[in-house]
Scaffold this motif. Structure first.
Motif, PDB file in Angstrom:
ATOM      1  N   TYR A  65     -52.112  26.581  17.261  1.00 20.00           N
ATOM      2  CA  TYR A  65     -51.183  27.500  16.610  1.00 20.00           C
ATOM      3  C   TYR A  65     -50.596  28.490  17.612  1.00 20.00           C
ATOM      4  CZ  TYR A  65     -53.000  25.621  12.273  1.00 20.00           C
ATOM      5  OH  TYR A  65     -53.354  24.778  11.257  1.00 20.00           O
ATOM      6  N   GLN A  66     -50.666  28.139  18.901  1.00 21.55           N
ATOM      7  CA  GLN A  66     -50.121  28.991  19.956  1.00 21.55           C
ATOM      8  C   GLN A  66     -48.649  29.290  19.677  1.00 21.55           C
ATOM      9  OE1 GLN A  66     -50.707  27.537  23.991  1.00 21.55           O
ATOM     10  NE2 GLN A  66     -48.628  28.113  24.513  1.00 21.55           N
ATOM     11  N   PRO A  96     -50.886  33.605  23.087  1.00 21.41           N
ATOM     12  CA  PRO A  96     -52.034  33.006  22.397  1.00 21.41           C
ATOM     13  C   PRO A  96     -51.875  33.062  20.874  1.00 21.41           C
ATOM     14  CG  PRO A  96     -52.758  34.560  24.088  1.00 21.41           C
ATOM     15  CD  PRO A  96     -51.280  34.718  23.949  1.00 21.41           C
ATOM     16  N   ASP A  97     -52.506  32.115  20.202  1.00 17.19           N
ATOM     17  CA  ASP A  97     -52.429  32.080  18.736  1.00 17.19           C
ATOM     18  C   ASP A  97     -53.039  33.321  18.094  1.00 17.19           C
ATOM     19  OD1 ASP A  97     -55.067  31.478  19.335  1.00 17.19           O
ATOM     20  OD2 ASP A  97     -55.178  29.749  18.008  1.00 17.19           O
ATOM     21  N   THR A  98     -53.863  34.043  18.839  1.00 24.82           N
ATOM     22  CA  THR A  98     -54.486  35.262  18.315  1.00 24.82           C
ATOM     23  C   THR A  98     -53.556  36.475  18.390  1.00 24.82           C
ATOM     24  OG1 THR A  98     -55.445  35.668  20.502  1.00 24.82           O
ATOM     25  CG2 THR A  98     -56.824  34.492  18.883  1.00 24.82           C
ATOM     26  N   THR A  99     -52.399  36.315  19.008  1.00 20.50           N
ATOM     27  CA  THR A  99     -51.441  37.416  19.112  1.00 20.50           C
ATOM     28  C   THR A  99     -50.816  37.656  17.744  1.00 20.50           C
ATOM     29  OG1 THR A  99     -50.936  36.698  21.370  1.00 20.50           O
ATOM     30  CG2 THR A  99     -49.419  38.278  20.348  1.00 20.50           C
ATOM     31  N   PRO A 100     -50.953  38.870  17.207  1.00 20.31           N
ATOM     32  CA  PRO A 100     -50.349  39.148  15.896  1.00 20.31           C
ATOM     33  C   PRO A 100     -48.818  39.103  15.959  1.00 20.31           C
ATOM     34  CG  PRO A 100     -51.921  40.875  16.525  1.00 20.31           C
ATOM     35  CD  PRO A 100     -51.709  40.012  17.720  1.00 20.31           C
ATOM     36  N   GLN A 108     -44.373  29.319  16.007  1.00 20.28           N
ATOM     37  CA  GLN A 108     -45.680  28.704  15.773  1.00 20.28           C
ATOM     38  C   GLN A 108     -45.450  27.393  15.040  1.00 20.28           C
ATOM     39  OE1 GLN A 108     -48.236  31.437  13.619  1.00 20.28           O
ATOM     40  NE2 GLN A 108     -49.624  31.525  15.345  1.00 20.28           N
TER      41      GLN A 108
END
Length: 176
Positions: free
Chosen positions: A136-137, A12-16, A116
């Protein structure tokens, strides 16, 4: 007929990025123990033309097809490596990559990891032309033309971590 081992990863795009890098460093140690040498983990922004040239050594980019890319249009520099206005296709340049590069006994490098891409492509005036479809995945697709089980083990670690989106082993299919 050539055979390949295909794989695709996503997060996921939220993965740092640092979480992905930490995972890849774990895989790096295991890959070295299996005999890959050298093995390297990279976290790179592709924000200059020189860095985008380097990115081209790691990936072919995201293939995008859309009627919105057909015809005469000028896309903002640094977004695509190629644009075919007749067929409405292009190769989108990644914005960032967190990858592991493993070198085998024959000195062949194979990339595993995540890229990304921009959520949209823009024209020269900054207006959105087309969405890339992935936001932005983090994503990556690749293949190797080898039956070497070490590649499958690396993909297995991605699978165990929940990052494998797709896997197809044509070598295994042929044996069945």
């Amino acid at each position: 007929m050539g055979l390949s081992y295909h794989y695709a990863f996503s997060a996921p795009d939220t993965t740092p990025a640092d979480a992905l890098e930490e995972f890849l460093h774990e895989v790096e140690g295991d890959a070295k123990a299996m005999g890959f040498d050298p093995v390297l983990v990279l976290d790179a922004a592709f924000d200059t033309s020189e860095r985008q040239k380097f990115a081209r050594q790691l990936t072919t980019g995201l293939r995008l097809e859309s009627d919105k890319l057909k015809g005469v249009m000028l896309l903002r520099d640094g977004q695509v490596w190629s644009h075919d206005p007749v067929h409405g296709s292009c190769r989108v340049i990644p914005r960032r990559g967190v990858v592991l590069v493993a070198t085998d006994d024959q000195r062949c490098e194979t990339v595993f990891g995540f890229f990304q891409f921009p959520a949209t492509l823009k024209d020269l005036n900054g207006k959105d032309v087309v969405e890339t479809g992935i936001g932005y995945q983090w994503t990556y697709r690749n293949f190797v033309d080898s039956p070497d089980p070490r590649y499958r083990q690396i993909v297995k670690w991605f699978t165990e971590a929940g990052y494998t989106e797709f896997e197809k082993d044509e070598f295994a299919l042929r044996k069945e």
